[in-house]
Design an enzyme around this catalytic site. Structure first.
Site, PDB file in Angstrom:
ATOM      1  CE  LYS A  16      -2.250  -0.742   3.870  1.00  0.00           C
ATOM      2  NZ  LYS A  16      -1.576  -1.953   4.368  1.00  0.00           N
ATOM      3  NE  ARG A 121       7.808  -2.693   6.078  1.00  0.00           N
ATOM      4  CZ  ARG A 121       6.506  -2.420   6.134  1.00  0.00           C
ATOM      5  NH1 ARG A 121       5.834  -2.145   5.035  1.00  0.00           N
ATOM      6  NH2 ARG A 121       5.874  -2.431   7.297  1.00  0.00           N
ATOM      7  NE  ARG A 161       2.470  -4.228  11.619  1.00  0.00           N
ATOM      8  CZ  ARG A 161       3.418  -4.060  10.700  1.00  0.00           C
ATOM      9  NH1 ARG A 161       4.572  -4.685  10.798  1.00  0.00           N
ATOM     10  NH2 ARG A 161       3.196  -3.269   9.683  1.00  0.00           N
TER      11      ARG A 161
HETATM   12  P1  AMP Z   1       1.106   0.825   9.133  1.00  0.00           P
HETATM   13  O1  AMP Z   1       2.296   1.653   8.869  1.00  0.00           O
HETATM   14  O2  AMP Z   1      -0.091   1.219   8.312  1.00  0.00           O
HETATM   15  O3  AMP Z   1       1.372  -0.663   9.060  1.00  0.00           O
HETATM   16  O4  AMP Z   1       0.663   1.124  10.656  1.00  0.00           O
HETATM   17  C1  AMP Z   1       1.545   0.853  11.727  1.00  0.00           C
HETATM   18  C2  AMP Z   1       0.771   0.809  13.030  1.00  0.00           C
HETATM   19  O5  AMP Z   1       0.116   2.066  13.264  1.00  0.00           O
HETATM   20  C3  AMP Z   1      -0.361  -0.217  13.095  1.00  0.00           C
HETATM   21  O6  AMP Z   1       0.121  -1.516  13.440  1.00  0.00           O
HETATM   22  C4  AMP Z   1      -1.247   0.382  14.192  1.00  0.00           C
HETATM   23  O7  AMP Z   1      -0.686   0.183  15.472  1.00  0.00           O
HETATM   24  C5  AMP Z   1      -1.157   1.872  13.888  1.00  0.00           C
HETATM   25  N1  AMP Z   1      -2.213   2.298  12.924  1.00  0.00           N
HETATM   26  C6  AMP Z   1      -2.044   2.739  11.640  1.00  0.00           C
HETATM   27  N2  AMP Z   1      -3.220   3.037  11.075  1.00  0.00           N
HETATM   28  C7  AMP Z   1      -4.181   2.786  12.011  1.00  0.00           C
HETATM   29  C8  AMP Z   1      -5.602   2.862  12.022  1.00  0.00           C
HETATM   30  N3  AMP Z   1      -6.290   3.259  10.944  1.00  0.00           N
HETATM   31  N4  AMP Z   1      -6.240   2.514  13.165  1.00  0.00           N
HETATM   32  C9  AMP Z   1      -5.575   2.119  14.261  1.00  0.00           C
HETATM   33  N5  AMP Z   1      -4.233   1.992  14.307  1.00  0.00           N
HETATM   34  C10 AMP Z   1      -3.541   2.323  13.202  1.00  0.00           C
END
Ligand code: AMP
Length: 207
Positions: A16, A121, A161
């Site tokens: 993404k 990564r 996750r």
């Molecule tokens: P990402 O970089 O999108 O994988 O996000 C990293 C971490 O940020 C996730 O594992 C969550 O802890 C938090 N996070 C990101 N987006 C959200 C969301 N929309 N709702 C809740 N937590 C989020």
């Protein structure tokens, strides 16, 4: 600035971030990503504690906080690509109240590939660009040396996750399958192949 309103969905590691960056550049859109916004504010004190506590455990940060981040970011953007949100049904409801979507891209990738991608990564802290220890290291030695691993890309957190994704975010994807702008894309293809399909889908739906 472009005015396409695009949502990109997929598990952690589906691509993404990489594809959103290209979309933002190609169509001159705001890249709204809750993960980056939370990483930048990970030590901010809130009534629910700091974002860091949730992120390091691989859990979702409370809705209130992420909803606010998204509303603020969307209010100042015409066109945008929304990445990492919504991640549960309550966030879907919130998003529906504040905006409409033209295109919903769903990057589909198997769990086995996700684990390999996330565990290998590495991130360039200066540009935010992602690399991979086996498949995609930068040619520039200076860049290679400054790469870091995200704390939540450690194997145990990766598993959590993916579990949180399955429990909370799979229903979000089911919800958007009925959206008129929904497109499923095979995210196992090379980044360039995925990009070609994305571009075609966006042009078809917004031209
Ligand atoms: P990402 O970089 O999108 O994988 O996000 C990293 C971490 O940020 C996730 O594992 C969550 O802890 C938090 N996070 C990101 N987006 C959200 C969301 N929309 N709702 C809740 N937590 C989020």
């Amino acid at each position: 600035m472009g005015d396409q309103q695009i949502l990109i969905l997929g598990a952690p590691g589906a691509g993404k971030g990489t594809q959103s960056k290209r979309l933002a550049e190609e169509y001159d859109l705001e890249h709204v990503t809750t993960g980056d916004a939370l990483r930048e504010n990970r030590d901010m004190e809130t009534e629910h504690g700091t974002p860091r506590e949730y992120m390091e455990a691989g859990e979702l940060v409370p809705d209130e906080l992420v909803n606010e981040i998204v509303e603020e970011a969307l209010s100042s953007a015409d066109g945008y690509v929304l990445d990492g949100y919504p991640r549960n049904e309550s966030q879907v409801e919130y998003l529906q109240r504040i905006t409409d979507l033209d295109v919903v891209l769903h990057l589909e990738v198997s769990e086995e590939t996700l684990v390999d991608r996330l565990a290998g990564r590495r991130v360039d802290p200066e540009t935010g660009d992602n690399y991979h220890v086996e498949f995609d290291m930068p040619d520039d030695e200076e860049v290679r040396e400054r790469l870091i691993q995200r704390e939540d890309d450690q194997e145990e957190t990766v598993r959590e996750r993916l579990r949180v994704f399955e429990e909370n975010t799979e229903p979000v994807i089911d919800h958007y399958e009925d959206h008129e702008g929904y497109v499923r894309i095979d995210g196992e293809q090379s980044p360039d192949e995925v990009w070609e399909e994305i571009k075609e889908a966006v042009d078809e739906r917004t031209a």
